[in-house]
Structure formats: C-alpha cells, structure tokens
Design a protein around this motif. Structure first.
Motif, PDB file in Angstrom:
ATOM      1  N   THR A   1     -24.656 -27.088  37.944  1.00 26.29           N
ATOM      2  CA  THR A   1     -23.873 -28.368  38.233  1.00 26.29           C
ATOM      3  C   THR A   1     -23.967 -28.895  36.943  1.00 26.29           C
ATOM      4  N   PRO A   2     -22.764 -29.575  36.406  1.00 27.79           N
ATOM      5  CA  PRO A   2     -23.090 -30.263  35.192  1.00 27.79           C
ATOM      6  C   PRO A   2     -23.748 -31.628  35.197  1.00 27.79           C
ATOM      7  N   LEU A   3     -24.438 -31.948  34.095  1.00 24.10           N
ATOM      8  CA  LEU A   3     -25.270 -33.086  34.299  1.00 24.10           C
ATOM      9  C   LEU A   3     -24.566 -34.336  34.597  1.00 24.10           C
ATOM     10  N   LYS A   4     -23.237 -34.338  34.228  1.00 24.86           N
ATOM     11  CA  LYS A   4     -22.343 -35.678  34.747  1.00 24.86           C
ATOM     12  C   LYS A   4     -22.396 -35.775  36.227  1.00 24.86           C
ATOM     13  N   LEU A   5     -22.158 -34.691  36.858  1.00 25.11           N
ATOM     14  CA  LEU A   5     -22.218 -34.594  38.396  1.00 25.11           C
ATOM     15  C   LEU A   5     -23.541 -35.014  39.103  1.00 25.11           C
ATOM     16  N   VAL A   6     -24.594 -34.295  38.388  1.00 27.68           N
ATOM     17  CA  VAL A   6     -25.940 -34.543  38.750  1.00 27.68           C
ATOM     18  C   VAL A   6     -26.118 -35.898  38.705  1.00 27.68           C
ATOM     19  N   CYS A   7     -25.955 -36.760  37.628  1.00 29.70           N
ATOM     20  CA  CYS A   7     -26.219 -38.038  37.581  1.00 29.70           C
ATOM     21  C   CYS A   7     -25.613 -38.926  38.528  1.00 29.70           C
ATOM     22  N   GLN A   8     -24.224 -38.707  38.689  1.00 30.29           N
ATOM     23  CA  GLN A   8     -23.523 -39.190  39.833  1.00 30.29           C
ATOM     24  C   GLN A   8     -24.263 -39.185  41.118  1.00 30.29           C
TER      25      GLN A   8
END
Lengths: 181, 313
Positions: B250-257
């Motif tokens: 999973t891209p970090l962006k989505l992980v952060c979300q």
C-alpha cells in the motif's frame, strides 16, 4: 274506465310506443278541442296538446294505470295553459301592451242581446271562474256534446256527480252573467 | 237529449209562468243553449300531430341524455372534491409506501469510530472508520442490497436473495461469505475470508464478473477492470477487525490516510516522493506512537508533532 285503457297505460309505462299511439289517437282530438275552448288560439292549442303528450311520454314511468287518463292530461294541459298566460302577462307587463277588454259590453247594452256575445262571456266565465273538474265536465257536455254517462266514464266519476257539477256550473254562470241575460 | 236538460225543462214547466222561479230556470236554459254554440275549428290531423310528437320526443330524449352527461356546477364541484380527496389519499398512501420502501437507512462512522450492527436479515456488519453503509427499508423483502462508501466487513449467511453491495467502482454479489470491502477514493479492495464473492464491474456498457475465492483479495480503481486476485498475506485480515492495520504493498499516502481515520489525527508528508513508498505488513493499531515509529523504521524516516499535525520527514 274500461279495461283496455288500463292495459294500454300499463304498456306505455313499459315504453310501448304502439300503445302510446293508440292513446294519442284516442285522446288527441278531444284534448285539442278542450284546449282550444280555453285558449281560442289554434296554434297555441296545437302546441299545448303536443307538449302535454310529450310530458306524458317523458314521465311514462310515473303513470298510474288505475286512474283515468283524461283527467290526467287535462290537468297537465291546464297547467301548461296557466303557465302560458303567466308568461304572457309578464311579457305584456314589459311590452306596455293594450290591456284586453273583457267587459266592453257595459258600454253597449244592445250588444248584450247578441247571442254570440253571451257565448263569449260564458267562455270567459268557464275559463276563469269554474274549478277544473266542474269546467271539464261543462266543456265535455256543452262543447263536445258528450252524454253524462260518457263524461262519467271518461273522468271516472258517477253520473250523479256529473249532473251535480253541470247544475253547479250553470248556477255560477247565471250569477256571473246576470247582466247579459 | 241530455237527461240534465230534460230535468231542467221539466223544472221550468213545473213553475208558475211569470214567477221568479220560471225566470231563474229560463236563464239557466239560455246559458245551457248558448254554451253549446261555441264553434271549434277542425282538429289538426292526428297522424301529422303524431309524427310531430315523435320528433319532439326524440329531441327531448337526446337533450335529457345530454343533460345527464354535461356536468353541472354542483356535480363538477363534487367531482373536483372527489379528485382532491383521491389525490390526497393517493399521496398519503404512496408516501407511506415510499417511506417504507425507499427511504434509505444508513449507518455512518466518523474518524476514530467503528460500528458493529446487524442488517434487517440478522447478519452482522462491522463498519470501519469514516464509512457509510446505506440500505432501503425494504431490505430483505425483494433484494438484499446495500451501498457502501468506505470499509466494512460482512458476515453474510446464505439466503434466498443474493446479497449485493454497491460501491462506486463495482458491485459485489455474494451468497454467503465473510469478506471485507474497502471502497475509498474511487478504489476498491475486496478480500474474502470464507466462501466466494462475485465482483461485477461495468465500464462503458462492458461487464466484467470476477469470482473471488476464499483467501484472496482483489483491488480495483474506478474506470478500470480489476487486477488478478492475489492471495491474502495475513492471517488476521482485515486487520481492523482485530485491532490491527494490514497493508499489502500500500502506498504510504493511503497508509497515512488510514491512520488519520483510525486515530483522528492529521499526518503530513514532508516530501511528496514519500507518498509512493509502498508498505506491507500487519501492524498493531492500539497505540499511535508505537505504530508511527514502526512505520518510520520501515521507511527509514522519522516523525514529529507540529501542533496537532504529525509530520513524517
């Protein structure tokens, strides 16, 4: 009242046009003369007789075959005559018409001797001063020349009643027409 | 001779000549005679009059029929009244009907908030943070259909009606399974724990149905057909059900979300390039600081708090 008329009326009630034509043929002439005696107007009498029979047909469901037919149509047509004159009066009121001279004879004593004039006065008195039943009997007797028995049959009355009514009519006329006699 | 006139004449004859009574009866006799002098014209022809009457009857009957048809003011009013009543009744009934049938029922969660509930058919749904599940009141009557925005875990038993989950990206059709659906940001991920799920995507009129078996997950973004199913890497998938977070490339962006949703925080990436770092793994989600430090170790970055925002740099 004879049995055949009763059955004819029963058939008219059930919308039998042949029965209606038989009744019409039987009563049309006598009713016309009766109405003419009352109105002295040929086309008016013609129309009132037409309208009377039209009403009979349109209201055929409320016909009462046990009752005599002639008094029934006399009643209807008398009302129509009454309505006609009522309307005429209203019309005349607005027309400023010359009033009908009824007793012009007062000014002309010689005219009183005129037999036709007496007849005219009888006509006026019969139409204006006799009650419906009495008037009908008088007209049937004197104009139609019907015998007392025939009148009794036609109106579903006793012969004695017819005679009494005729005598009553004569008394009323004599009283009203004193100055013409 | 009329018997009445006979009587009248007899009465006259009985009276004394010159008397009042004689005069009286003579006058009656005069009237009797004069009254018969009325001339009555020839009666109109009975047949012609009968024909005339027939025409009058036809016209009158046509008119009376016309009167029956023509609405008068009175029955026009009644008619209008009846219409009004009918319309009111219709609106009332149909709105009740619509209410029961079509008024949607929705369950919604906010950040840091999870929800577990049962659908009208008695089956359990768990709703992850910032998610919304909507279904109509007639759920389970004609269809079992829900609309999902966000992430939910379904445990559906086999029923007479197929269970359908609508998302922006695809329709998921199941008969009886346990599975997770994540439908966020025009992306969908479906992971099946038990049973089989059908995933229907339609792009420009073309349909694609993929059967997703137990132990597999599939991802799909809006406007494209799903990729090949991939095996689920973790035992406890989806992690959120078990208090974990599980990511699979999973891209970090989505992980952060996801972390933002779970902990109601704001995470900022210092560098845009960080967004595309992909993360896989199962993370315990009970402690935010612990989680952040584990992730930062993985990506060899650090984090700090700036006011209430977490900055990864």
């Amino acid at each position: 009242m004879d049995e055949s008329e009763k059955s004819l009326l029963q058939k008219i009630k059930q919308s039998d046009r042949n029965a209606f034509q038989q009744i019409f043929t039987k009563y049309h002439p006598i009713l016309f003369r009766y109405i003419f005696y009352r109105t002295k107007n040929y086309s008016l009498a013609q129309d009132i007789v037409q309208e009377t029979f039209l009403k009979v047909w349109l209201n055929r469901e409320s016909l009462k075959p046990r009752l005599a037919f002639f008094p029934y149509i006399v009643k209807i047509s008398s009302n129509l005559v009454k309505d006609h004159y009522k309307h005429e009066q209203v019309r005349n009121k607005h027309k400023d018409s010359i009033p009908i001279i009824e007793n012009s004879i007062d000014d002309d004593p010689d005219a009183a001797l005129d037999f036709n004039l007496l007849e005219q006065q009888i006509n006026i008195t019969v139409n204006n001063n006799l009650p419906l039943k009495c008037r009908t009997i008088f007209i049937l007797s004197r104009v139609e020349g019907k015998s007392n028995q025939e009148i009794a049959d036609l109106l579903n009355l006793s012969k004695k009643t017819v005679e009494n009514q005729l005598y009553h009519a004569l008394k009323v006329l004599k009283k009203k027409l004193q100055k013409f006699l | 001779m009329n018997p009445f006139f006979k009587w009248l004449r007899n009465q006259t004859n009985k009276t004394i000549p010159g008397s009042k009574k004689e005069k009286y009866f003579n006058q009656l006799k005069t009237i009797w005679g004069a009254s018969a002098k009325t001339s009555i014209p020839e009666v109109p022809d009975t047949n012609e009059e009968w024909q005339r009457l027939q025409i009058a009857i036809t016209e009158a009957e046509r008119e009376s029929r016309a009167i029956h048809v023509r609405p008068t003011f009175g029955n026009l009013f009644q008619l209008r009244f009846a219409y009004a009543v009918a319309i009111i009744v219709l609106i009332t009934i149909s709105s009740l009907f619509i209410y029961h049938r079509y008024i949607p029922v929705s369950y919604q969660t906010d950040r840091k908030e999870k929800l577990a509930f049962t659908l009208p058919d008695g089956f359990a749904v768990q709703l992850n943070c910032v998610s919304k599940l909507t279904f109509h009141k007639n759920f389970n009557k004609k269809s079992r259909q829900v609309t999902l925005k966000g992430e939910a875990y379904f445990n559906v038993q086999k029923g007479d009606l197929p269970f359908i989950i609508k998302t922006d990206v695809a329709q998921i059709r199941v008969l009886g399974t346990s599975f997770n659906v994540r439908a966020r940001d025009e992306q969908i991920e479906v992971a099946v724990n038990r049973g089989t799920v059908g995933i229907l995507t339609a792009i420009e009129g073309k349909d694609s149905t993929i059967a997703l078996k137990e132990g597999y997950l599939i991802a799909c973004s809006k406007g494209s057909f799903p990729s090949q199913p991939q095996p689920i890497q973790f035992d406890q998938y989806p992690g959120w059900i078990h208090g974990n977070l599980s990511f699979h490339q999973t891209p970090l962006k989505l992980v952060c979300q996801e972390i933002e949703r779970q902990f109601d925080v704001k995470i900022q990436l210092a560098d845009q390039q960080l967004e595309d770092i992909s993360i896989s793994g199962l993370f315990a989600a009970d402690d935010l600081n612990h989680l952040l430090s584990v992730i930062c170790i993985l990506i060899r970055k650090e984090f700090r708090y700036e006011n209430k925002t977490i900055v990864i740099y």
